[in-house]
Design a protein around this motif. Structure first.
Motif, short mmCIF file in Angstrom:
data_model
loop_
_atom_site.label_atom_id
_atom_site.label_comp_id
_atom_site.label_asym_id
_atom_site.label_seq_id
_atom_site.Cartn_x
_atom_site.Cartn_y
_atom_site.Cartn_z
N LYS A 1 7.68 -8.53 21.37
CA LYS A 1 7.23 -7.98 19.99
C LYS A 1 7.97 -6.82 19.44
N SER A 2 7.85 -6.76 18.29
CA SER A 2 8.39 -5.41 17.29
C SER A 2 6.75 -4.80 17.34
N GLY A 3 6.82 -3.79 16.45
CA GLY A 3 5.25 -3.09 16.16
C GLY A 3 5.33 -1.65 16.51
N TYR A 4 6.43 -1.12 16.96
CA TYR A 4 6.80 0.28 17.07
C TYR A 4 7.53 1.16 16.11
N GLY A 5 8.22 -0.05 14.94
CA GLY A 5 8.80 0.45 14.12
C GLY A 5 8.08 1.09 12.85
N LEU A 6 7.31 -0.13 12.28
CA LEU A 6 6.59 0.06 11.15
C LEU A 6 7.04 0.59 9.83
N THR A 7 8.63 0.22 9.88
CA THR A 7 9.36 0.46 8.53
C THR A 7 10.10 -0.79 8.44
N VAL A 8 10.62 -1.32 7.15
CA VAL A 8 11.28 -2.27 7.00
C VAL A 8 12.29 -2.54 8.14
N ASP A 9 13.22 -1.17 8.01
CA ASP A 9 14.46 -1.26 8.94
C ASP A 9 14.27 -1.04 10.29
N ASP A 10 13.10 -0.60 10.69
CA ASP A 10 12.82 -0.15 12.10
C ASP A 10 12.14 -1.48 12.87
N GLU A 11 11.47 -2.04 11.95
CA GLU A 11 10.61 -3.52 12.54
C GLU A 11 11.89 -4.49 12.58
N SER A 12 12.67 -4.59 11.65
CA SER A 12 13.62 -5.62 11.58
C SER A 12 14.96 -4.97 12.76
N ARG A 13 15.23 -4.07 12.91
CA ARG A 13 16.07 -3.66 14.10
C ARG A 13 15.42 -3.97 15.45
N SER A 14 14.15 -3.67 15.55
CA SER A 14 13.44 -3.86 16.87
C SER A 14 13.45 -5.48 17.14
N LEU A 15 13.54 -6.27 16.09
CA LEU A 15 13.46 -7.66 16.34
C LEU A 15 14.85 -8.19 16.60
N LEU B 1 5.38 -7.94 14.62
CA LEU B 1 4.05 -7.24 14.89
C LEU B 1 4.13 -5.66 13.87
N GLY B 2 4.68 -6.06 12.79
CA GLY B 2 4.44 -5.10 11.72
C GLY B 2 3.13 -4.59 11.54
N ALA B 3 2.45 -5.34 11.64
CA ALA B 3 0.46 -5.20 11.62
C ALA B 3 0.16 -4.80 12.89
N HIS B 4 0.85 -3.80 13.44
CA HIS B 4 0.37 -3.19 14.64
C HIS B 4 -0.62 -2.21 14.43
N VAL B 5 -0.38 -0.80 13.68
CA VAL B 5 -1.28 -0.18 13.12
C VAL B 5 -0.76 0.19 11.74
N VAL B 6 -1.40 1.00 10.95
CA VAL B 6 -1.13 1.63 9.47
C VAL B 6 -0.42 2.86 9.98
N PRO B 7 0.64 2.80 9.59
CA PRO B 7 1.79 4.08 10.34
C PRO B 7 1.12 5.47 9.18
N PRO B 8 1.19 6.55 9.61
CA PRO B 8 0.78 7.79 8.91
C PRO B 8 1.11 8.04 7.48
N GLU B 9 2.40 7.54 7.18
CA GLU B 9 2.71 7.40 5.51
C GLU B 9 1.90 6.65 4.64
N TYR B 10 1.12 5.54 5.40
CA TYR B 10 0.10 4.74 4.46
C TYR B 10 -1.18 5.28 4.89
N ALA C 1 12.42 -9.27 5.81
CA ALA C 1 13.50 -8.65 6.57
C ALA C 1 13.33 -9.44 8.01
N CYS C 2 12.10 -9.41 8.43
CA CYS C 2 11.94 -9.83 9.73
C CYS C 2 11.88 -11.13 10.04
N ALA C 3 11.52 -12.09 9.00
CA ALA C 3 11.27 -13.41 9.62
C ALA C 3 12.64 -14.02 10.19
N PRO C 4 13.65 -13.80 9.62
CA PRO C 4 15.09 -14.44 10.44
C PRO C 4 14.86 -14.07 11.77
#
Ligand code: NIG
Ligand code: FE
Length: 392
Positions: A144-158, A171-180, A198-201
């Motif tokens: 799973k992804s889920g420890y990036g929680l930005t567009v770029d960090d989730e897509s590079r995790s995947l 797993l972009g919906a792991h937790v709400v990151p601090p900036e949100y 960005a992640c679906a592919p």
């Protein structure tokens, strides 16, 4: 891979096939689903099983490996793992063992470290953990992804995860990151909009942590439905830390699996059974958070398919070992050794909707774990001993 010569794996004292066609009346202690063959042999060729049966009936092959009475099982299918991360949370574990409770908030520590890591650091972290898994008999892993929680960090995790497995989960919906923190709805819009695009592919699955402190039922539905609209298959983190709506959401959207399932009502259990949703139990979490284990027997009694997985992650279960999970399931959750082995192999395959792994029959992938032991029972009987190795 690429080797078209055939190999006979001969003199297996016990072979667990999980083949329904072989299921049935063996010893009274064993789960008939294991489809066990004693004094067995397997022929593999070009990455596939081509023949399974009694050693005395084995056809000729180009090469022969003498297993010398060892047992073999289908390689473990670890259907739930968070391997793409950086940083260390051993101090949090130590604090928990001194009495502090686990909360979902710890995820933020790993998110900060993961964002700061290079692609190469993430790749090498995943590589090391996958190697650990293989050394312990795992042949299929979900990441799973889920420890990036930005567009770029989730897509590079995947993108990193995809280098190691076809079973990748967004797993972009792991937790709400601090900036949100002040705008969780805005974060759900990001997760279901640009981040998903960005992640679906790079993902096969969509996941959400539906729990107090993470995402509620409406948010979880929105995340799963958005992913499904992009062709991703739904799965969920549900009912881990307390009772909640996660399992019902899973059943409502037709998720393949609901993972954790530690705190279930009778209605949750019935819904899982009626919906054919696999319950993936992750007892490494209860071990590492010193919490009550999920009730595997209650689920099995209701006819729910149970999978076992590591949930390998730095917060709640930093183990890569399916044999350890089996030992916990047997000792702490009342599963028989046979049930636990089935759930760690065929159960994991069901949780990933795969019919080519978790089973040994002609046409399946040649994914075996050979045990330095005469039977599958030893996986729980000899806890902590490295008996299983992925073959090939
Ligand atoms: O599966 N439940 C949510 N996520 C992980 C733990 C995440 C963390 O603490 O880093 C889990 O247990
Ligand atoms: Fe998890």
């Amino acid at each position: 891979v690429g080797d078209v010569s055939s190999l006979l794996i001969d003199q297996l004292g016990e072979l667990v096939t999980n083949d329904p066609d072989r299921a049935g009346g063996t010893a009274p202690d064993a789960d008939p689903r294991l489809g066990r063959v004693s004094n067995a042999a397997v022929v593999v060729q070009d990455g596939r099983v081509v023949w399974v049966g009694s050693a005395s009936d084995a056809p000729p092959a180009d090469e022969r490996f003498d297993a010398d009475g060892a047992a073999a099982i289908p390689g473990f299918v670890d259907s739930h793992a968070h391997l793409v991360f950086a940083g260390d949370r051993s101090a949090e574990f130590a604090a928990r063992m001194a009495g502090r409770p686990y909360t979902a908030g710890g995820v933020g520590v790993t998110v900060a470290a993961t964002r700061a890591a290079s692609d190469e650091q993430l790749r090498s972290q995943v590589s090391g953990l996958v190697e650990e898994m293989v050394r312990q008999g795992t042949t299929t892993v979900e990441i799973k992804s889920g420890y990036g929680l930005t567009v770029d960090d989730e897509s590079r995790s995947l993108r990193v995860a995809q280098q190691f497995t076809a079973e990748t989960t967004y797993l972009g919906a792991h937790v709400v990151p601090p900036e949100y923190a002040d705008d969780p709805a805005g974060y759900v819009d990001l997760v279901t909009g640009p981040m998903l695009a960005a992640c679906a592919p790079y993902a096969r699955w969509i996941d959400v942590f539906c729990e107090g402190g993470a995402f509620d039922a409406d948010q979880a539905r929105a995340v799963l439905r958005a992913g499904m609209a992009q062709g991703l298959h739904p799965r969920i983190h549900a009912n881990q830390l307390g009772p909640g709506p996660g399992v019902q959401v899973a059943c409502e959207v037709g998720a393949t699996a609901a993972d954790h399932c530690t705190h279930l009502t009778d209605a949750d259990v019935s819904a899982l059974a009626a919906g054919g949703v696999v319950a993936t139990l992750l007892p490494g979490v209860e071990f590492s958070t010193r919490s009550p284990y999920p009730d595997a027997r209650r689920l099995m009694h209701a006819g729910v398919t149970v999978a076992l997985a590591t949930d390998c992650n730095p917060g709640t279960s930093f183990t890569t070992s399916m044999p350890f999970v089996i030992a916990l399931a047997v000792r702490e959750m009342g599963m028989s050794p046979a049930e636990a082995v089935w759930s760690a192999t065929a159960g994991g395959a069901a949780a990933l909707q795969r019919d080519d792994v978790g089973v040994l029959r002609a046409g399946a992938r040649a994914d075996l774990a050979v045990l330095d032991a005469p039977s599958h029972v030893h996986l729980a009987y000899r806890p902590g001993v490295p008996l299983a190795t992925a073959f090939g």
